[in-house]
Motif scaffolding. Structure first.
Motif, PDB file in Angstrom:
ATOM      1  N   PHE B 698      36.530-132.520 -12.271  1.00 52.00           N
ATOM      2  CA  PHE B 698      36.881-131.420 -11.342  1.00 52.00           C
ATOM      3  C   PHE B 698      37.269-130.319 -12.092  1.00 52.00           C
ATOM      4  CE2 PHE B 698      41.522-131.357 -11.242  1.00 52.00           C
ATOM      5  CZ  PHE B 698      41.856-132.336 -12.073  1.00 52.00           C
ATOM      6  N   LYS B 699      37.723-130.575 -13.419  1.00 49.05           N
ATOM      7  CA  LYS B 699      38.349-129.271 -14.349  1.00 49.05           C
ATOM      8  C   LYS B 699      37.392-128.499 -14.851  1.00 49.05           C
ATOM      9  CE  LYS B 699      42.497-131.763 -15.712  1.00 49.05           C
ATOM     10  NZ  LYS B 699      43.163-132.039 -16.938  1.00 49.05           N
ATOM     11  N   ARG B 700      36.005-129.107 -14.934  1.00 47.11           N
ATOM     12  CA  ARG B 700      35.077-128.393 -15.459  1.00 47.11           C
ATOM     13  C   ARG B 700      33.601-128.475 -14.992  1.00 47.11           C
ATOM     14  NH1 ARG B 700      32.417-132.858 -17.697  1.00 47.11           N
ATOM     15  NH2 ARG B 700      33.801-134.830 -17.765  1.00 47.11           N
ATOM     16  N   PHE B 701      33.350-129.551 -14.104  1.00 50.14           N
ATOM     17  CA  PHE B 701      32.016-129.611 -13.628  1.00 50.14           C
ATOM     18  C   PHE B 701      32.077-130.432 -12.465  1.00 50.14           C
ATOM     19  CE2 PHE B 701      27.530-130.280 -12.918  1.00 50.14           C
ATOM     20  CZ  PHE B 701      26.948-129.072 -13.233  1.00 50.14           C
ATOM     21  N   PRO B 702      32.711-130.034 -11.376  1.00 49.38           N
ATOM     22  CA  PRO B 702      33.047-130.882 -10.171  1.00 49.38           C
ATOM     23  C   PRO B 702      31.840-131.516  -9.464  1.00 49.38           C
ATOM     24  CG  PRO B 702      33.240-128.288  -9.636  1.00 49.38           C
ATOM     25  CD  PRO B 702      33.181-128.436 -10.996  1.00 49.38           C
ATOM     26  N   GLU B 703      32.156-132.684  -9.149  1.00 48.99           N
ATOM     27  CA  GLU B 703      31.143-133.485  -8.610  1.00 48.99           C
ATOM     28  C   GLU B 703      31.388-133.639  -6.951  1.00 48.99           C
ATOM     29  OE1 GLU B 703      30.739-136.643 -10.933  1.00 48.99           O
ATOM     30  OE2 GLU B 703      29.173-135.808 -12.065  1.00 48.99           O
ATOM     31  N   GLN B 704      32.823-133.322  -6.621  1.00 50.03           N
ATOM     32  CA  GLN B 704      33.193-133.503  -5.218  1.00 50.03           C
ATOM     33  C   GLN B 704      34.033-132.350  -5.012  1.00 50.03           C
ATOM     34  OE1 GLN B 704      35.009-137.194  -5.775  1.00 50.03           O
ATOM     35  NE2 GLN B 704      36.737-136.350  -4.782  1.00 50.03           N
ATOM     36  N   PRO B 705      34.048-132.051  -3.402  1.00 50.86           N
ATOM     37  CA  PRO B 705      35.132-130.824  -3.347  1.00 50.86           C
ATOM     38  C   PRO B 705      36.243-130.909  -3.785  1.00 50.86           C
ATOM     39  CG  PRO B 705      33.700-131.343  -1.381  1.00 50.86           C
ATOM     40  CD  PRO B 705      33.503-132.420  -2.458  1.00 50.86           C
ATOM     41  N   SER B 706      36.941-129.654  -4.062  1.00 46.92           N
ATOM     42  CA  SER B 706      38.652-129.861  -4.216  1.00 46.92           C
ATOM     43  C   SER B 706      39.263-130.045  -2.939  1.00 46.92           C
ATOM     44  CB  SER B 706      39.080-128.406  -4.933  1.00 46.92           C
ATOM     45  OG  SER B 706      38.679-127.440  -3.934  1.00 46.92           O
ATOM     46  N   ASN B 707      40.670-130.409  -3.198  1.00 46.80           N
ATOM     47  CA  ASN B 707      41.355-131.016  -1.950  1.00 46.80           C
ATOM     48  C   ASN B 707      41.578-129.485  -1.075  1.00 46.80           C
ATOM     49  OD1 ASN B 707      41.828-132.900  -3.653  1.00 46.80           O
ATOM     50  ND2 ASN B 707      43.900-132.322  -4.178  1.00 46.80           N
ATOM     51  N   VAL B 708      41.639-128.486  -1.781  1.00 51.94           N
ATOM     52  CA  VAL B 708      41.649-127.180  -0.773  1.00 51.94           C
ATOM     53  C   VAL B 708      40.376-126.833  -0.106  1.00 51.94           C
ATOM     54  CG1 VAL B 708      42.159-124.871  -1.160  1.00 51.94           C
ATOM     55  CG2 VAL B 708      43.033-126.397  -2.728  1.00 51.94           C
ATOM     56  N   ALA B 709      39.122-127.014  -0.921  1.00 56.58           N
ATOM     57  CA  ALA B 709      38.008-126.827   0.089  1.00 56.58           C
ATOM     58  C   ALA B 709      37.909-127.880   1.168  1.00 56.58           C
ATOM     59  CB  ALA B 709      36.753-127.041  -0.846  1.00 56.58           C
ATOM     60  N   VAL B 710      38.245-129.086   1.023  1.00 56.60           N
ATOM     61  CA  VAL B 710      38.383-129.839   2.146  1.00 56.60           C
ATOM     62  C   VAL B 710      39.068-129.679   3.091  1.00 56.60           C
ATOM     63  CG1 VAL B 710      38.921-132.523   2.596  1.00 56.60           C
ATOM     64  CG2 VAL B 710      37.524-132.099   0.349  1.00 56.60           C
ATOM     65  N   MET B 711      40.173-129.207   2.754  1.00 54.75           N
ATOM     66  CA  MET B 711      41.417-128.827   3.768  1.00 54.75           C
ATOM     67  C   MET B 711      40.625-127.645   4.599  1.00 54.75           C
ATOM     68  SD  MET B 711      45.307-127.829   3.478  1.00 54.75           S
ATOM     69  CE  MET B 711      45.601-129.172   2.550  1.00 54.75           C
ATOM     70  N   GLU B 712      39.933-126.558   4.102  1.00 53.16           N
ATOM     71  CA  GLU B 712      39.230-125.591   4.613  1.00 53.16           C
ATOM     72  C   GLU B 712      38.450-126.026   5.835  1.00 53.16           C
ATOM     73  OE1 GLU B 712      39.717-121.857   1.382  1.00 53.16           O
ATOM     74  OE2 GLU B 712      37.595-123.139   1.579  1.00 53.16           O
ATOM     75  N   ASP B 713      37.631-127.126   5.231  1.00 54.10           N
ATOM     76  CA  ASP B 713      36.658-127.493   6.229  1.00 54.10           C
ATOM     77  C   ASP B 713      37.280-128.130   7.374  1.00 54.10           C
ATOM     78  OD1 ASP B 713      34.762-126.797   4.394  1.00 54.10           O
ATOM     79  OD2 ASP B 713      33.663-128.782   4.032  1.00 54.10           O
ATOM     80  N   ASP B 714      38.381-129.026   7.131  1.00 50.90           N
ATOM     81  CA  ASP B 714      39.113-129.946   8.098  1.00 50.90           C
ATOM     82  C   ASP B 714      39.625-128.649   9.171  1.00 50.90           C
ATOM     83  OD1 ASP B 714      40.508-132.522   8.649  1.00 50.90           O
ATOM     84  OD2 ASP B 714      41.833-130.757   8.805  1.00 50.90           O
TER      85      ASP B 714
END
Lengths: 391, 804
Positions: B698-714
């Motif tokens: 997640f620090k270099r080549f994310p394979e899943q959304p960040s917590n913040v992006a998940v919260m935005e979706d939520d």
């Protein structure tokens, strides 16, 4: 070749009372409290001063929108008890609750019930004895004034600043109303100093949550004068401002002295270190001379108390210039300390210790101060702070 | 508004009055043509300035503000100018005053006669500048009715404690446990999908949610109607209770401060503010959130003020605080929708006066490296940044080593050579060139180490000692060379030796050997760390540090524990402030009282004690002779000061230091470096990545959304910017944040950019993908080209760095 990083350029913002007077009291204490924002361990004096200021400001705002005649009632909410029923908006207890809740939310509370009672007693007297005379004269309340001054740093010091910003807050009176008002203790006091008040001039006012300082033996008397001179200069920097011809300091604690204040007052009068003394042979004179520790509080006359509350300082261009020079020097000193600390990366060696006994005794940093007042006396050499004692 | 100085005379007046803009032969004119266009743009036409790094946006903002005064006849108090940090606000204010006074002085002597009356009314100090928070706080405090209390602003630690006690306890936390449905819902925002395990974890998980309620102007009814309904309803009840408690006690946290300001604006309680404002200039607009946008738009609508916003979508970093880069990207349409008839003009600033052409080429190439990023940018994207400084012959450098220790040793040697030694020779495009400090007092303060995180230790795992990271290795290595560093955020406060020692000393004073502590219900981590604090103190006391006369620290602490006065003829006071005990103990802790880093740590402890006085039942006082209250006052101190310290709930604030000492190498996160520039910038791109560990992707080549992006979706269905954000997927937004982060890092240096890391990530066939190393989201890598022959080369064959 790397360049040198562009030094931070700043117009530092100094408060006259919060910074400059604090630095004059002691440079090292100022560094910790204002520079590093270390909170005081006993914010009692802070509570007291802010409480009186808050009550007076709120009382004025209320009076200005609805001038209920004085005296206003004072029914403080008792400790851990419900608010007294049917209290009016202008009750000083109601006003006090408002101010206390603000202070409490920022961690400032009176240390004891006695102190809180004393705060309310003084606030009640301030509103009811000063308010009727002062409030009708006010043309601007809590006016914020800002000015910029050039800064001439000594050679060899790489400073972050070429100039500094100075700000303060004051209440303003108009000379026209002061000249016209009859039977007004504030006006009478001002006219006693300046019988020929020029029309279209301003008079500035500030409250002090302390007793009247001695005129000799300590900086507080002179600092009060300089503060008003600087406020006058700041006021003069505002566009279209009227000239300031006098300043008034109101020492609110004189409305109701505490027992601790009486011995110093006796001493100051005996030594001629205060300007307001009771008339020889008067009842006040008798009360004060015959008071002994252990006795109760004497009931001084209203006239004597008010005379000690009000201090009028004439303001002229030369007196302003003198204060300006003094405060410019203070800022140069502060900025020099900031520059030296930034260069050497250590604090204590680069800030002067200059507190008097009273300041040092109450200082939170006295246990490691390299040079408290007691160690600066002649003959006190090679001082090493001893280990502090519990508590 | 009436014209005072002809518009055409403004730039000439600036050049004549302000030495910095004095025309000089061989130097391009300042301000340049693009800057001039922004400054002179009509005052009443809303303006969006897209400003690349180092393009002089502060200059533009300040000169535009001055132009509004001397050309358009506004007074300084009519002009509101906000920016993102207090430091940036101080810098803008400094420029306004310095340049403003020089310009006024010039115009009062040489300006047109018709301007003099207006100029006589101008007080340069009256520009309204600051962060939006500070402006809101000031307005709420000063423009209130007589019977309105002045609100008190709560800082993080106190706000979180009250959020737990007055909000979460009951609806979300009961009988010593987090409600299972709440825990399950919160686990969706955890990187590992884990629910919070304790109160500290609960606070950490809920705080961003509650802040976002304000920042995103969440419709709470809609939020609580969504599934999982029970959990959302519980959190909403907790939020309502928390907000109500703050209202009842005249407190505001930072998120609620701006919300309160907006409410007062909308209900007409700030007319004195809107009656005064005539122009609004906003810096760093790319990091604006919906609440802030609503404030700016409301001020513009109510006051008719002209609005100028400046930003760079490529430098948006604060999504985790609600920043919504789309608000900047779509500013033209959004403003026009709010203010009917408004037509926003966009102007670009792309001349870079900060960095060498080599550095500019590097970050220009970086920002267009991933075609997948292009749709996230302002449309059309701003043109490539143009270097306006000459080359110094130094290419962008790379230092990659096989292991962390070697990297630390070599990097320390490099900075030692540059700032203390003869310099370091590197190969440049025009031959060898020496990197060496400035002869005019150059020092370590001219360099900085930037990293995603400057923690000196990694999290410990399975009870193992934590792994040292580059900042620690470098600190230790520099120490052997007598070189200091400034990295007050390098460790959690609870892990710093002096903090542990002084906390342990205080604990032993209050509660010798933990007798009272043993009777309390404290969380596991608190018990563990309070033990560590006591042990650290015991070890320190055993060394009998100075001063030792008339007694040592052990004597003092023992006497305190027994409540036995050491001065004769003195009774033990009925109450004693905990803060005073802390300050008294400083006698034995020289680093905390005298060292800049130590001072930052001391301030955090003192602030925690002082803030606990605002909510703790005994107001951080230690009682004596008051019966059962004696013990309870100690319990309150343990629970409200020491347990939060042990649980990492107290944050440091390095902003209290006016300057970083120049004889130390500063280490800071890339977020902290926003808006700053340094002659030498070392960016740690890969010192943590020895393998393609799934935990650090997640620090270099994310394979899943960040917590913040998940919260935005939520939250998307419950706020008006939800749909705007969802134009990009959560994973795309996560990628884009990483690209912007390193774009900011790469655009900080003036003369030298040095990337550092471990060399496995540079191998031709590496599996360690990293956005900072020019990997693209489609899995292709710009630093490799097809190889000849059967076997690939060992290292990537198109690395655009000079490796040293």
């Amino acid at each position: 070749m790397l360049e040198r990083r562009r030094p931070v350029e700043l117009v530092p913002n100094y408060s006259l009372t919060g910074d400059l007077l604090s630095y004059v009291r002691c440079g090292l204490q100022y560094r910790y409290q204002n520079g590093s924002a270390l909170p005081p361990s006993r914010p009692v004096q802070m509570w007291f001063g802010e409480f009186i200021h808050g009550v007076m400001e709120t009382a004025y705002r209320l009076w200005n929108t609805n001038p209920v005649p004085f005296p206003w009632p004072c029914t403080p909410t008792p400790f851990n008890a419900p608010i007294p029923a049917n209290r009016q908006p202008h009750d000083i207890g109601t006003i006090g609750d408002l101010v206390e809740s603000t202070l409490s939310a920022s961690g400032k509370s009176p240390r004891s019930r006695d102190l809180r009672d004393s705060g309310y007693r003084r606030a009640e007297l301030a509103v009811n004895e000063i308010g009727p005379a002062l409030f009708p004269l006010i043309t601007a309340v809590e006016e914020r004034v800002i000015g910029t001054r050039p800064l001439a740093m000594p050679a060899g010091i790489v400073s972050r600043a070429q100039m500094y910003e100075l700000h303060g807050v004051m209440d303003v009176l108009s000379s026209v109303t002061v000249a016209a008002a009859a039977n007004n203790i504030v006006c009478d006091a001002v006219r006693a100093f300046l019988p020929n008040l020029p029309p279209g001039a301003d008079i500035i006012v500030d409250y002090k949550g302390s007793r009247r300082p001695p005129t000799i033996g300590g900086d507080y008397w002179a600092l009060g004068d300089w503060q008003l001179q600087m406020y006058a200069w700041l006021r003069s920097q505002q566009p279209a401002a009227a000239p300031v011809v006098a300043g008034v300091l109101l020492y609110v604690n004189e409305l109701a002295l505490s027992l601790h204040d009486l011995a110093p007052l006796q001493r100051e009068i005996a030594r001629g270190h205060t300007d307001i003394r009771p008339q020889p042979g008067s009842h006040d004179d008798y009360l004060l001379r015959t008071w002994r520790p252990g006795a109760g509080l004497p009931a001084f006359s209203a006239a004597f108390r008010m005379a000690r509350v009000i201090r009028v300082v004439p303001i002229t261009q030369p007196s302003i210039n003198q204060a300006l020079q003094r405060f410019d020097e203070v800022v140069v000193d502060i900025e020099s300390c900031v520059a030296r600390e930034a260069q050497h990366g250590a604090i204590i060696a680069h800030w002067p210790t200059s507190g008097d006994d009273g300041t040092c005794d109450a200082c939170d940093f006295r246990h490691f101060c390299p040079s408290p007042a007691s160690a600066r006396r002649p003959g006190a050499a090679n001082y090493l702070p001893p280990a502090p004692s519990a508590p | 508004m009436h014209l005072v100085l002809p518009l055409t005379d403004f730039i000439p007046a600036v050049r004549a009055a302000i030495p910095r803009f004095l025309p000089q032969t061989g130097r391009p004119p300042a301000p340049d043509a693009q800057q001039e266009a922004c400054i002179l743009h009509p005052a009443n036409v809303p303006l969006q300035i897209v400003a690349g790094p180092g393009s002089g946006k502060t200059t533009v903002l300040v000169l535009r503000a001055l132009r509004l005064v001397v050309v358009d006849g506004l007074l300084p108090e009519h002009v509101l100018l906000t920016t993102f940090t207090k430091k940036a606000a101080d810098e803008i204010r400094t420029r306004l005053i310095e340049w403003g006074l020089q310009l006024l002085d010039h115009l009062r002597r040489r300006g047109p006669r018709q301007a003099q009356q207006h100029l006589g009314q101008v007080d340069i100090n009256r520009f309204v500048t600051g962060t939006l928070d500070s402006v809101c706080e000031d307005a709420i405090r000063t423009l209130r009715a007589a019977t309105d209390p002045a609100p008190t602003l709560l800082e993080g630690f106190a706000a979180n404690t009250l959020m737990h006690r007055r909000g979460l306890t009951g609806p979300a936390y009961a009988a010593g446990a987090i409600l299972p449905n709440v825990a399950a819902y919160l686990s969706t925002f955890d990187f590992d999908g884990q629910p919070p395990r304790n109160v500290s974890g609960l606070i950490d998980a809920v705080r961003p949610l509650f802040d976002r309620f304000s920042h995103d102007l969440i419709d709470l009814q809609q939020f609580s109607n969504l599934a999982p309904q029970a959990a959302r309803l519980a959190l909403r009840q907790a939020y309502d209770a928390y907000v109500q408690y703050l209202r009842d006690t005249n407190r505001l946290d930072f998120a609620l401060l701006e919300r309160e300001f907006l409410e007062r604006l909308r209900t007409g309680r700030l007319t004195r503010f809107t009656d005064t404002v005539r122009a609004v200039l906003v810096d760093e607009y790319q990091d604006t959130n919906l609440l802030q946008e609503s404030i700016y738009f409301a001020v513009a609508a109510q006051s008719g003020a002209s609005l100028t916003v400046v930003g760079d979508d490529d430098q948006s970093l604060y999504r985790f605080r609600g920043a919504t880069v789309e608000l900047f990207r779509d500013f033209q349409t959004r403003f026009a929708q709010t203010i009917p008839g408004a037509v926003v003009v966009r102007l670009d600033l792309v001349g870079n006066y900060r960095s060498t052409p080599e550095i500019v080429d590097h970050f220009n190439a970086f920002i267009v490296n991933d075609p997948g990023f292009a749709p996230a940018r302002v449309q059309p994207p701003k043109p490539a940044i143009q270097a306006r400084r000459p080359s110094n012959g130094v290419p962008v450098l790379g230092m990659f080593r096989a292991d962390l220790n070697t990297l630390g040793v070599d990097l320390a040697a490099f900075v030692d050579d540059v700032f203390r030694g003869p310099g370091r020779v590197v190969r440049g495009s025009m031959g060898n060139v020496t990197i060496v400090r400035s002869p005019l007092g150059g020092d370590f303060g001219d360099g900085v180490l930037l990293a995603h995180s400057v923690n000196e230790l990694a999290s410990s795992f399975m009870g193992q000692p934590p792994r040292e990271r580059l900042p620690r290795v470098l600190r230790d290595e520099l120490r052997t060379r007598n070189i200091g560093v400034f990295n007050p955020r390098g460790q959690a406060l609870r892990d710093i030796t002096d903090v542990q020692q002084i906390a342990g000393a205080m604990l032993e004073c209050l509660d010798p050997r933990g007798a009272i502590q043993a009777t309390m219900r404290l969380r596991g981590v608190a018990i563990q760390y309070l033990g560590i604090f006591r042990a650290a103190y015991a070890q320190y006391a055993a060394a009998n540090p100075a001063p030792t006369r008339p007694h040592g620290v052990d004597g003092f602490v023992t006497a305190w524990g027994q409540r036995r006065p050491q001065a004769t003829h003195q009774a033990w006071p009925r109450e004693w402030p905990l803060l005073e005990l802390c300050f008294t103990l400083l006698a034995w802790f020289p680093r905390l009282r005298d060292d800049p880093e130590g001072q930052v740590h001391l301030e955090a402890i003192a602030r925690a004690i002082a803030q606990s006085a605002t909510f703790s039942p005994y107001r951080s006082l230690v009682l004596n002779g008051s019966g059962q209250h004696d013990q309870r006052s100690v319990e309150a101190a343990l629970r409200d000061v020491f347990a939060p310290l042990a649980e990492k709930s107290i944050d440091v604030d390095e902003e209290i230091m006016p300057t970083v000492p120049r004889d130390r190498l500063a280490m800071m996160t890339i977020h902290q470096a926003k808006g700053l520039e340094f002659p030498l910038v070392i960016v740690d791109v890969a010192s943590d990545f020895r393998t393609n560990n799934v935990k650090n992707r997640f620090k270099r080549f994310p394979e899943q959304p960040s917590n913040v992006a998940v919260m935005e979706d939520d939250f998307a269905q419950a706020c008006t910017v939800g749909a705007l954000r969802l134009q990009r997927t959560a994973l795309q937004r996560t990628f884009e944040d990483l690209i912007r982060l390193y774009y900011v890092a790469f655009s900080r240096p003036q003369s030298v950019l040095l990337l550092v890391g471990l060399d496995p990530c540079l191998r031709y066939s590496t599996s360690i993908r990293h956005v900072a190393n020019f990997w693209r989201s489609d899995g292709t890598w710009a630093w490799v080209t097809p190889h000849q022959g059967q076997r690939p080369p060992a290292m990537a064959n198109a690395i655009p760095l000079e490796l040293i």
